[in-house]
Scaffold this active site. Structure first.
Site, PDB file in Angstrom:
ATOM      1  N   ARG A  19       0.790  -1.242   0.091  1.00  0.00           N
ATOM      2  CA  ARG A  19      -0.143   0.081   0.195  1.00  0.00           C
ATOM      3  C   ARG A  19       0.906   1.285   0.119  1.00  0.00           C
ATOM      4  O   ARG A  19       0.587   2.333  -0.641  1.00  0.00           O
ATOM      5  CB  ARG A  19      -1.041   0.047   1.251  1.00  0.00           C
ATOM      6  CG  ARG A  19      -2.046  -1.067   1.090  1.00  0.00           C
ATOM      7  CD  ARG A  19      -2.994  -1.158   2.235  1.00  0.00           C
ATOM      8  NE  ARG A  19      -2.178  -1.286   3.490  1.00  0.00           N
ATOM      9  CZ  ARG A  19      -2.475  -0.889   4.738  1.00  0.00           C
ATOM     10  NH1 ARG A  19      -3.528  -0.392   4.706  1.00  0.00           N
ATOM     11  NH2 ARG A  19      -1.798  -1.091   5.659  1.00  0.00           N
ATOM     12  N   ASN A  37      -6.221  -2.854   2.069  1.00  0.00           N
ATOM     13  CA  ASN A  37      -6.304  -4.260   2.144  1.00  0.00           C
ATOM     14  C   ASN A  37      -7.678  -4.768   2.154  1.00  0.00           C
ATOM     15  O   ASN A  37      -8.519  -4.184   2.809  1.00  0.00           O
ATOM     16  CB  ASN A  37      -5.665  -4.490   3.525  1.00  0.00           C
ATOM     17  CG  ASN A  37      -3.974  -4.337   3.382  1.00  0.00           C
ATOM     18  OD1 ASN A  37      -3.504  -4.354   2.272  1.00  0.00           O
ATOM     19  ND2 ASN A  37      -3.520  -4.426   4.638  1.00  0.00           N
TER      20      ASN A  37
END
Length: 89
Positions: A19, A37
């Site tokens: 990320r 996520n």
């Protein structure tokens, strides 16, 4: 023309800085949207982009040796404008 696209990235993409790497890259190329996520272990990216293939190639080439992408699926969404690129928890 920019479009809003949802990507689902599968593989070893959680707990490896995916990320953060995605956010850094998106900020560099001025892409707006978010990365998040998902509970089953994949990662979702929703972004305003012009070229899907170029974006996928960029994701595949993130400079992090711990990331291992096995599959990328994408879907076009109704356009929604994002002002920044963020990491959602």
């Amino acid at each position: 023309m920019k479009q809003t696209v949802k990507f689902i990235i599968k593989g070893k993409v959680q707990g490896v800085g995916f990320r953060w790497s995605t956010k850094t890259w998106a900020d560099k190329i001025n892409v707006k949207g978010y990365v998040q996520n998902l509970s089953e272990g994949s990662v979702k990216i929703v972004a305003n982009i012009e070229d899907v293939n170029n974006f996928i190639n960029g994701i595949k080439s993130l400079n992090n040796p711990f990331i291992n992408i096995s599959n990328i699926d994408y879907t076009l969404l109704n356009y929604k404008e994002y002002k920044t690129f963020s990491i959602k928890i």
